[in-house]
Enzyme design. Sequence first.
Site, PDB file in Angstrom:
ATOM      1  N   ALA A 129     -54.089   9.154   2.668  1.00  0.00           N
ATOM      2  CA  ALA A 129     -54.438   8.446   4.474  1.00  0.00           C
ATOM      3  C   ALA A 129     -55.205   9.623   5.325  1.00  0.00           C
ATOM      4  O   ALA A 129     -54.789  10.555   5.467  1.00  0.00           O
ATOM      5  CB  ALA A 129     -53.417   8.233   5.419  1.00  0.00           C
TER       6      ALA A 129
ATOM      7  N   GLY B  12     -82.367  36.903   6.942  1.00  0.00           N
ATOM      8  CA  GLY B  12     -80.873  38.453   6.214  1.00  0.00           C
ATOM      9  C   GLY B  12     -80.024  38.716   6.943  1.00  0.00           C
ATOM     10  O   GLY B  12     -78.798  38.240   5.816  1.00  0.00           O
TER      11      GLY B  12
ATOM     12  N   LEU C 277     -49.984  14.378  10.334  1.00  0.00           N
ATOM     13  CA  LEU C 277     -50.312  12.363  10.314  1.00  0.00           C
ATOM     14  C   LEU C 277     -51.169  12.578   8.927  1.00  0.00           C
ATOM     15  O   LEU C 277     -50.809  11.633   7.898  1.00  0.00           O
ATOM     16  CB  LEU C 277     -51.399  12.362  11.499  1.00  0.00           C
ATOM     17  CG  LEU C 277     -52.106  10.452  11.651  1.00  0.00           C
ATOM     18  CD1 LEU C 277     -50.714  10.331  11.524  1.00  0.00           C
ATOM     19  CD2 LEU C 277     -53.106  10.501  12.336  1.00  0.00           C
ATOM     20  N   THR C 278     -51.903  13.124   8.466  1.00  0.00           N
ATOM     21  CA  THR C 278     -52.829  13.375   7.227  1.00  0.00           C
ATOM     22  C   THR C 278     -52.320  13.083   5.765  1.00  0.00           C
ATOM     23  O   THR C 278     -51.633  14.363   6.048  1.00  0.00           O
ATOM     24  CB  THR C 278     -53.845  14.311   6.927  1.00  0.00           C
ATOM     25  OG1 THR C 278     -54.755  13.755   8.129  1.00  0.00           O
ATOM     26  CG2 THR C 278     -54.815  14.000   6.086  1.00  0.00           C
ATOM     27  N   GLU C 279     -52.583  12.794   5.285  1.00  0.00           N
ATOM     28  CA  GLU C 279     -51.792  12.233   3.732  1.00  0.00           C
ATOM     29  C   GLU C 279     -52.541  12.320   2.751  1.00  0.00           C
ATOM     30  O   GLU C 279     -53.888  12.325   2.664  1.00  0.00           O
ATOM     31  CB  GLU C 279     -50.861  11.030   3.772  1.00  0.00           C
ATOM     32  CG  GLU C 279     -49.899  10.938   4.566  1.00  0.00           C
ATOM     33  CD  GLU C 279     -49.234  10.243   4.426  1.00  0.00           C
ATOM     34  OE1 GLU C 279     -49.197   8.652   3.965  1.00  0.00           O
ATOM     35  OE2 GLU C 279     -47.614   9.768   5.342  1.00  0.00           O
ATOM     36  N   PRO C 280     -52.629  12.762   1.077  1.00  0.00           N
ATOM     37  CA  PRO C 280     -53.376  12.282   0.261  1.00  0.00           C
ATOM     38  C   PRO C 280     -54.146  10.834  -0.023  1.00  0.00           C
ATOM     39  O   PRO C 280     -55.151  11.542   0.156  1.00  0.00           O
ATOM     40  CB  PRO C 280     -52.523  12.850  -1.266  1.00  0.00           C
ATOM     41  CG  PRO C 280     -51.402  13.458  -0.404  1.00  0.00           C
ATOM     42  CD  PRO C 280     -50.745  13.094   1.176  1.00  0.00           C
TER      43      PRO C 280
ATOM     44  N   GLU D 289     -59.204  16.481  12.970  1.00  0.00           N
ATOM     45  CA  GLU D 289     -59.140  15.410  14.054  1.00  0.00           C
ATOM     46  C   GLU D 289     -60.087  13.789  14.635  1.00  0.00           C
ATOM     47  O   GLU D 289     -60.656  13.967  14.887  1.00  0.00           O
ATOM     48  CB  GLU D 289     -59.189  16.668  15.229  1.00  0.00           C
ATOM     49  CG  GLU D 289     -58.775  17.915  15.158  1.00  0.00           C
ATOM     50  CD  GLU D 289     -58.190  18.165  16.762  1.00  0.00           C
ATOM     51  OE1 GLU D 289     -57.296  17.769  17.480  1.00  0.00           O
ATOM     52  OE2 GLU D 289     -57.243  19.058  15.917  1.00  0.00           O
TER      53      GLU D 289
ATOM     54  N   THR E 211     -52.400  21.215  10.017  1.00  0.00           N
ATOM     55  CA  THR E 211     -52.834  23.086  10.454  1.00  0.00           C
ATOM     56  C   THR E 211     -51.928  23.689  10.919  1.00  0.00           C
ATOM     57  O   THR E 211     -50.911  22.963  11.514  1.00  0.00           O
ATOM     58  CB  THR E 211     -53.822  22.929  11.388  1.00  0.00           C
ATOM     59  OG1 THR E 211     -54.285  22.427  10.876  1.00  0.00           O
ATOM     60  CG2 THR E 211     -54.046  24.359  12.065  1.00  0.00           C
TER      61      THR E 211
ATOM     62  N   SER F 197     -59.023   9.607   6.502  1.00  0.00           N
ATOM     63  CA  SER F 197     -59.848   8.937   7.792  1.00  0.00           C
ATOM     64  C   SER F 197     -59.041   7.453   7.727  1.00  0.00           C
ATOM     65  O   SER F 197     -58.742   6.564   9.164  1.00  0.00           O
ATOM     66  CB  SER F 197     -61.103   8.738   7.670  1.00  0.00           C
ATOM     67  OG  SER F 197     -62.361   9.618   7.409  1.00  0.00           O
TER      68      SER F 197
END
Lengths: 249, 380
Positions: free
Chosen positions: B131, B336, B126-129, B359, B159, B133
């Site tokens: 687009a 530590g 779905l996600t694009e450079p 997501e 993913t 959120s």
Amino acid sequence: MNILVCISRVPDTASRILIGSDSKTIDPAGIKYVVNPYDEFGLEEALRLRTKNGGEVTAVTVGTAASTDVMRTALAMGADKVVLIKSENEPTDSFYVAKNIAELAKEISPDLILCGRQSVDYDSFQMTSVLAELLDMPSVSIVSALTVDSDKLTAERDIEGGKETVEAPLPCIISAQKGLNEPRYPKLPDIMKAKRKAIEERDAIPSEERVTISEMSILSKQRVGTILSDSDEDIAELVRLLHEDAKVI
Amino acid sequence: MMDFVLTEEQEMLRDMIRDFATNELKPVAAKIDEDGRIPQEIIEKIGEIGVFGAAFPEEYGGSGFGEVGYCLVQEEMGAACMSTATMIGAHCSIGLNSILIGGSEEMKLKYLPDLTSGKKIAAFALTEPGAGSDAFNLITKAEQDGDEWVINGEKLWITNGPFADVFAVYARTKRGITAFVVEKGTPGFTVGADEKKMGIKGSRTSSLTFDNVRVPKENMIGRDGRGFLTAMKTLDAGRLGLGAACLGAMKEFLRLSVAYAKERKQFSQPIANFQTIQNIIAEMAIMVYTTESLVYRTANDYDKETMLSRQSAMVKWVASENLDKCADMAMTIFAGMGYSKEMPIERMYRDSRINKIFEGTNEIQLGIIARDNLKRHGTM
């Protein structure tokens, strides 16, 4: 080839064991029960032999009504049939368990009976030997490799410092040792299907308990290891302990 | 009243997955992180035991454990290895679910059995450079040409991208956003290099490029212009599974922290004796309990088909915010040693932060929840 697998329902080894108020039984509150790990090797071997030779695998347990959980696990792993021989109390006497399994074995006449080398709860190491005696069958204990032909089997046994290979005719009783195989994980669809399969239940036949528990107690945990610092004296002491006490260097 | 007791088969499922995760996954989690990939044999084993089909109906090769069963799986996976939980989530929750939620019966029968069995791996694109959120403004384009659709554009942060076989790709048509199945190896479809990430390194992520990629019209998931709804419904499920994986990781942080606090001595006594440490442990336990209650209540509603988007948004927000806090608290207790690669805290800390981002960022979740609440005049 028909195989009978004996399964014991035992506390998960990670469980914290507490003694009940009668000082004779384990307090079941908060304990997670599982299939005895050595019996899993027996069941896995039975399933592999069935894949190779065909036939049917029946799993049996002698235990209280709560034992249906391990019966479902046996079904999910692939047993064709499971029989729960219901006893009123948790059975602790090996003779009592063997006597009840022997009655079932006489009915279904298996070619092979597979058990774990020991049950990790009471650790009597007796059930398979008593069962063999009651059924007048040969028994091979602590088996870490098994080959089964049509009328005989060849088994590899762990003995102190080595291995021995033995042969025995069928029908025969085997007690499984770690290393015999790597038990499978039940598959998700089989877990779901196990829910729909029937668990045959029958009442245990009354039989005298030849050995009864008179008292149980828990040993207080004492640190058995020795902790040393990284100072020069302690390093010298570590070398001395490894050399003189542990005799590893 | 509600009953929060697991059924016998749900318990068997959880025990089996816990055994698997503890014996097969946890011992290699550090190596998975270091190598930047999950060994193929582990993915195959996960497929063999039926994990990929946990949530799905039997007619598509699943085992019918539903969302509650799936959350039990993801909880155990998240406790052992967040990279693996992420791989499973991308495949099941959003890749496969795009087809289950949006696809026709014919499409489901064609693709789902291979995906539920793990013969093929799915991804959600779905996600694009431009687009992230603002997913509604994606610009990857799909144009009809006879019996085919031609896709052009670029997807980012996918993913499972580097090795998936089946991609649910969301593109813009004349009618709006529409989803398509694109299979690996389709001419014009290329997968970018593995992204180098801060955490969940074993979960492989890449860009996808579509250069006149032609797919038959049968590959359209659902109806033309209805893809955004499919994407949102799919993400509702995804956010729930993500919450379960976060819950598993939180429980692991708590277990490790308690064990270490009882062992580690300062001022001649275990640090667990100090109230400062006890307060941290109490807060972690509260967060685990809150998250657990929320995840399984909501998963149960999902199975009854009564779950609403705002509820899965809340699960996602609560679980990932709490996980991030637990990670920091565990680091405080381990100090530590936590910062050193000798302990799993360092890896788990890096693996946690992404859950507030992917997501749908947590800020977007707050938007979903707030808009819904404003619509309801402040009632739940």
